[in-house]
Design a protein around this motif. Structure first.
Motif, PDB file in Angstrom:
ATOM      1  N   TYR A 161     -25.780  23.598 -79.586  1.00  0.00           N
ATOM      2  CA  TYR A 161     -26.676  24.319 -79.217  1.00  0.00           C
ATOM      3  C   TYR A 161     -26.029  25.673 -78.617  1.00  0.00           C
ATOM      4  CZ  TYR A 161     -30.841  26.189 -76.364  1.00  0.00           C
ATOM      5  OH  TYR A 161     -32.029  26.919 -75.966  1.00  0.00           O
ATOM      6  N   HIS A 162     -26.772  26.589 -79.057  1.00  0.00           N
ATOM      7  CA  HIS A 162     -26.272  27.939 -78.609  1.00  0.00           C
ATOM      8  C   HIS A 162     -26.903  29.255 -79.053  1.00  0.00           C
ATOM      9  CE1 HIS A 162     -24.248  28.059 -82.533  1.00  0.00           C
ATOM     10  NE2 HIS A 162     -24.259  29.510 -82.513  1.00  0.00           N
ATOM     11  N   MET A 163     -26.549  30.562 -78.653  1.00  0.00           N
ATOM     12  CA  MET A 163     -27.312  31.587 -79.193  1.00  0.00           C
ATOM     13  C   MET A 163     -26.219  32.654 -79.168  1.00  0.00           C
ATOM     14  SD  MET A 163     -27.726  30.843 -75.958  1.00  0.00           S
ATOM     15  CE  MET A 163     -29.015  29.815 -75.675  1.00  0.00           C
ATOM     16  N   ASP A 164     -26.295  33.336 -80.318  1.00  0.00           N
ATOM     17  CA  ASP A 164     -25.465  34.477 -80.589  1.00  0.00           C
ATOM     18  C   ASP A 164     -26.095  35.948 -80.221  1.00  0.00           C
ATOM     19  OD1 ASP A 164     -23.473  32.866 -81.940  1.00  0.00           O
ATOM     20  OD2 ASP A 164     -25.099  32.623 -83.378  1.00  0.00           O
ATOM     21  N   ARG A 165     -25.367  36.794 -80.037  1.00  0.00           N
ATOM     22  CA  ARG A 165     -26.145  38.248 -79.465  1.00  0.00           C
ATOM     23  C   ARG A 165     -26.394  39.120 -80.733  1.00  0.00           C
ATOM     24  NH1 ARG A 165     -21.894  36.165 -76.319  1.00  0.00           N
ATOM     25  NH2 ARG A 165     -22.513  35.639 -74.190  1.00  0.00           N
ATOM     26  N   PRO A 234     -31.849  30.729 -80.054  1.00  0.00           N
ATOM     27  CA  PRO A 234     -31.148  29.657 -79.773  1.00  0.00           C
ATOM     28  C   PRO A 234     -31.100  28.576 -81.025  1.00  0.00           C
ATOM     29  CG  PRO A 234     -32.344  30.167 -77.756  1.00  0.00           C
ATOM     30  CD  PRO A 234     -32.945  30.910 -78.928  1.00  0.00           C
ATOM     31  N   HIS A 235     -29.967  27.927 -81.559  1.00  0.00           N
ATOM     32  CA  HIS A 235     -29.969  27.043 -82.640  1.00  0.00           C
ATOM     33  C   HIS A 235     -29.150  25.814 -82.501  1.00  0.00           C
ATOM     34  CE1 HIS A 235     -27.486  30.531 -83.200  1.00  0.00           C
ATOM     35  NE2 HIS A 235     -26.385  29.735 -83.776  1.00  0.00           N
ATOM     36  N   ARG A 236     -29.041  24.966 -83.179  1.00  0.00           N
ATOM     37  CA  ARG A 236     -28.129  23.796 -83.321  1.00  0.00           C
ATOM     38  C   ARG A 236     -28.404  23.457 -84.666  1.00  0.00           C
ATOM     39  NH1 ARG A 236     -30.633  19.619 -80.121  1.00  0.00           N
ATOM     40  NH2 ARG A 236     -31.324  18.832 -82.206  1.00  0.00           N
TER      41      ARG A 236
HETATM   42 FE   LIG Z   1     -24.534  30.663 -84.179  1.00  0.00          FE
END
Ligand SMILES: [Fe+2]
Length: 309
Positions: A161-165, A234-236
């Motif tokens: 799980y994370h999010m990019d800018r 956010p995505h995984r």
């Molecule tokens: Fe990503």
């Protein structure tokens, strides 16, 4: 720095190319991009048929690129570990050559940063970017930066799980992928303060909470399908029991740059105890905040002995 900036002149030529391409890599349907940057949606593409994206050619690319452009880890990793440190934590003492030679056996995961820097890959990736720019431009004009990544995983890999800018189109080329995406505007997913700090690079990215799991939009990707990630969504990602190859095309625009700078402005206010209004509600307020952030940066750079922030 990963990726590269796109000047207004380069963007004009990119758009021109995108409108004129005779052999498109995207399979467009009417209304396909209508939900751009508001919700995730599926796109169709033809990259799966392209020989440059075969496993053999991509592994050859890994061997010839500078080692700093090829990240790898091995074995399955938990879905809630911190993405930024996951490559170091889960690479054991293996070398890239060893991982390539025993790819399946090691249950390896490789991320190729910026394959577009390779002369053999630059034309196809720039062509794809041009086609995306032609679709995105009427909704969000002015691409200012882009960066691409190829992900290769043996089987059963997890991208935590994370999010990019930035925004992203994740295109599946081989095997399957299950992509979980969350709405960045949902305060249960990320608070306004977390988003401000994320874009100002303060602290680590907002963590996963089990309570948001039911809120995920789930997309099953197969070769020829891709999914759009709205700004900072956010995505995984999980792969299945077979080898998976995908390409992520990430990019920023004038509007997302304005949002980024407005979040950075908010972070400065939070540091002195204020509670600024959220970014993304009122366009002129975002622009004003962004203008102040730019002026602040320029002033700091102009001062002798000051480091850039
Ligand atoms: Fe990503």
């Amino acid at each position: 720095m990963l990726g590269q900036f796109i000047s207004p002149e380069q963007y004009a030529s990119l758009l021109d190319d995108g409108h004129r391409r005779a052999a498109p890599l995207l399979e467009l349907e009417a209304g396909m991009f209508d939900k751009y940057n508001r919700e995730p949606f599926l796109v169709s593409h033809r990259l799966a048929e392209h020989p440059d994206f075969s496993l053999e050619r991509l592994l050859a690319l890994c061997r010839r690129l500078p080692s700093r452009q090829v990240l790898f880890r091995v074995a399955d990793i938990p879905g809630d570990v911190e993405l930024d440190t996951s490559y170091d934590r889960y690479k054991r003492d293996l070398t890239l050559d060893d991982v390539i030679d025993h790819f399946e056996e090691r249950q390896a995961y490789i991320c190729i940063n910026n394959p577009e820097r390779d002369p053999a890959y630059r034309p196809i990736i720039e062509g794809l970017l041009a086609e995306l720019a032609a679709q995105v431009d009427p909704l969000d004009p002015g691409m200012t930066w882009y960066s691409t990544y190829v992900f290769i995983s043996a089987h059963d890999a997890t991208t935590p799980y994370h999010m990019d800018r930035e925004m992203n189109f994740l295109l599946q080329i081989r095997g399957g992928k299950t992509v979980y995406l969350w709405n960045p505007a949902d305060a249960d997913v990320m608070t306004d303060a977390q988003k401000d700090y994320l874009l100002a690079y303060v602290g680590s990215r907002p963590p996963y909470k089990p309570s948001i799991e039911p809120k995920a939009a789930v997309f099953q990707l197969r070769p020829g399908l891709g999914v759009h990630h709205p700004f900072i969504a956010p995505h995984r990602v999980h792969t299945g029991s077979e080898l998976s190859i995908s390409l992520a095309v990430t990019f920023r625009t004038r509007r997302s740059d304005t949002w980024t700078r407005a979040h950075q402005f908010n972070t400065r206010l939070r540091r002195i105890g204020l509670r600024p209004g959220p970014v993304g509600r009122v366009a002129w307020v975002d622009r004003a905040k962004a203008t102040v952030t730019r002026a602040w940066r320029r002033a700091r750079r102009a001062l002798p002995g000051q480091k850039r922030d």
